[in-house]
Design an enzyme around this catalytic site. Structure first.
Site, PDB file in Angstrom:
ATOM      1  N   ARG A  81       0.808  -1.232   0.000  1.00  0.00           N
ATOM      2  CA  ARG A  81       0.000   0.000   0.000  1.00  0.00           C
ATOM      3  C   ARG A  81       0.838   1.278   0.000  1.00  0.00           C
ATOM      4  NH1 ARG A  81      -2.423  -3.964   2.764  1.00  0.00           N
ATOM      5  NH2 ARG A  81      -4.548  -4.403   2.107  1.00  0.00           N
ATOM      6  N   HIS A 106      -1.088  -2.646  -4.353  1.00  0.00           N
ATOM      7  CA  HIS A 106      -0.493  -3.475  -5.411  1.00  0.00           C
ATOM      8  C   HIS A 106      -0.497  -2.790  -6.784  1.00  0.00           C
ATOM      9  CE1 HIS A 106      -0.097  -6.432  -2.402  1.00  0.00           C
ATOM     10  NE2 HIS A 106      -1.277  -7.028  -2.507  1.00  0.00           N
ATOM     11  N   HIS A 179       2.887 -12.832  -5.195  1.00  0.00           N
ATOM     12  CA  HIS A 179       1.749 -12.934  -4.271  1.00  0.00           C
ATOM     13  C   HIS A 179       1.191 -14.359  -4.189  1.00  0.00           C
ATOM     14  CE1 HIS A 179      -1.596 -11.566  -1.911  1.00  0.00           C
ATOM     15  NE2 HIS A 179      -1.305 -10.286  -2.092  1.00  0.00           N
ATOM     16  N   TYR A 181      -0.101 -17.822  -2.809  1.00  0.00           N
ATOM     17  CA  TYR A 181      -0.721 -18.311  -1.566  1.00  0.00           C
ATOM     18  C   TYR A 181      -0.296 -19.762  -1.413  1.00  0.00           C
ATOM     19  CZ  TYR A 181      -4.110 -14.412  -1.537  1.00  0.00           C
ATOM     20  OH  TYR A 181      -4.724 -13.185  -1.501  1.00  0.00           O
ATOM     21  N   ASP A 252      -1.752  -9.723   8.551  1.00  0.00           N
ATOM     22  CA  ASP A 252      -1.616  -9.006   7.284  1.00  0.00           C
ATOM     23  C   ASP A 252      -0.645  -7.862   7.565  1.00  0.00           C
ATOM     24  OD1 ASP A 252      -1.899  -8.068   4.750  1.00  0.00           O
ATOM     25  OD2 ASP A 252      -4.032  -7.574   4.891  1.00  0.00           O
ATOM     26  N   GLN A 290       5.727  -9.377   3.786  1.00  0.00           N
ATOM     27  CA  GLN A 290       4.333  -9.261   4.222  1.00  0.00           C
ATOM     28  C   GLN A 290       3.830 -10.674   4.475  1.00  0.00           C
ATOM     29  OE1 GLN A 290       2.713  -6.298   4.545  1.00  0.00           O
ATOM     30  NE2 GLN A 290       0.544  -6.838   4.716  1.00  0.00           N
ATOM     31  N   GLU A 317       5.155 -12.413   1.136  1.00  0.00           N
ATOM     32  CA  GLU A 317       5.481 -11.514   0.027  1.00  0.00           C
ATOM     33  C   GLU A 317       6.721 -10.710   0.407  1.00  0.00           C
ATOM     34  OE1 GLU A 317       1.742  -9.205  -0.703  1.00  0.00           O
ATOM     35  OE2 GLU A 317       0.927 -10.711   0.626  1.00  0.00           O
TER      36      GLU A 317
END
Ligand code: GLA
Length: 354
Positions: A81, A106, A179, A181, A252, A290, A317
């Site tokens: 961000r 992003h 990114h 998962y 997060d 992150q 991340e």
């Protein structure tokens, strides 16, 4: 080692999109696509030698056109961000799209994960595919023509090596990440709450509120649910009565990684699933990561009819701190004109040894 290419579909423009499967001698493989330079799957052996696909993703190209969770995405020019979408460079403020509240997340709707990349090189020798694109001046509001490349290599040791390289003709903001998962029990297996995580991190960057812009401070993880210095289950404290976690609905947050030295890749995190005994070690040269526990995954129809929901995967991340460009305490994510951007992150898979 082998690399095979197949058709994935077409863009509205008629341009063809491909998937590259990169396999090593053991039969383990990864798949990447030139649409978004996305990592679509990582199939590695579990304790019984069966291949498990340990990342979330989609079967259809059209699903990647939406991909609101950013599955497998190459995020650029900037991951995470930016407050107000405002990027000061050399005294001038550049405006990025405000795509999450009043902030930029992003890089906005025209992120690199939504672009068709060129295939620069398919190297059988390296077992690697390199995607490249020219990100023009003012794309996403940012200064400078940025020529960027992402290489995915899959080694004989089940390492996924992601190498970012780039050069800009003006000073600009660059903070690339992936990114993916992860679900080390297999992408279809449900929540990651029982998987273990350990991070070489003593500090994290607290956020102001649920919009997740950092306060600009570094806070100690000791004696808080943010402490992953020794391994613990992701689910152990995720719902703890702790303000930072309540604001973001779970983990997060950006964690500062120990032993940061620009250009030096070191081991920073390890995760493990007790059922498959698959271990993932993360190595990187970035100052931070992150850690996101998949809090906002609502209901996604994934590969092979899997249904993904909240906490079906976790992200690590690797990157600079969020909003670093506006925070003087944080590491500067500014790339100088003509200098080389060069960053490497490795996800290394193995089976637990006792
Ligand atoms: C990052 C952010 C999260 C979320 C995901 C995408 O990890 O930090 O807040 O936006 O991307 O859903």
């Amino acid at each position: 080692m082998s690399i095979t290419k197949r058709e994935f579909g077409k863009l509205e423009s008629g341009e063809e999109v491909s998937v590259y499967q990169i396999k090593n001698e053991s039969g383990a493989y990864i798949e990447v696509t030139d649409y978004g330079a996305i990592l679509r799957c990582i199939c590695v052996p579990d304790k019984d030698g069966n291949l498990q696909d340990v990342v979330l993703g989609y079967d259809k190209l059209e699903q990647y056109f939406v991909n609101g969770c950013y599955f497998g995405s190459t995020i650029g020019r900037n991951g995470n961000r930016i407050a107000g979408g405002k990027v000061p460079v050399n005294g001038q403020v550049y405006q990025m799209p405000q795509n999450e509240n009043e902030n930029n997340l992003h890089s906005g709707p025209d992120g690199y994960e939504k672009q068709l990349w060129k295939v620069k090189e398919v190297s059988e020798e390296e077992n690697a595919v390199t995607f490249t694109r020219m990100s023009p001046d003012k794309e996403q509001g940012l200064p400078g023509n940025f020529e960027v490349a992402v290489t995915y290599q899959f080694t004989g040791d089940n390492e996924v090596k992601i190498h970012y390289q780039g050069v800009s003709d003006q000073d600009t903001l660059v903070n690339m990440t992936n990114h993916s998962y992860f679900n080390l029990s297999g992408h279809q297996s449900g929540t990651v709450a029982d998987q273990y995580l350990c991070m070489r991190s003593e500090e994290f960057t607290p956020v102001i509120d649920s919009k997740s812009i950092p306060t600009g401070e570094y806070a100690k993880v000791a004696d808080t649910p943010m402490d992953f210095r020794t391994e613990k289950k992701i689910g152990q404290d995720v719902d703890a009565d702790y303000e930072q976690l309540k604001m973001t609905g779970g983990y997060d947050h950006n964690f500062m990684l120990m032993d940061y030295q620009p250009g030096k890749v070191r081991s920073v995190a390890k995760a493990y699933a007790p059922d498959t005994e698959i271990v993932m070690e993360v190595l990187t040269d970035t100052p931070a990561v992150q850690f996101y526990s998949g809090n906002f995954v609502e209901r996604e129809e994934g590969k092979n009819n899997a249904v993904y929901t909240k906490r079906s995967g976790f992200c690590l991340e690797t990157q600079f701190e969020p909003d670093a460009v506006n925070q003087k305490n944080f590491h500067s994510p500014i790339l100088k004109a003509g200098e080389k951007y060069d960053s490497t992150t490795i996800y290394r898979f193995s089976v637990k040894k006792d």
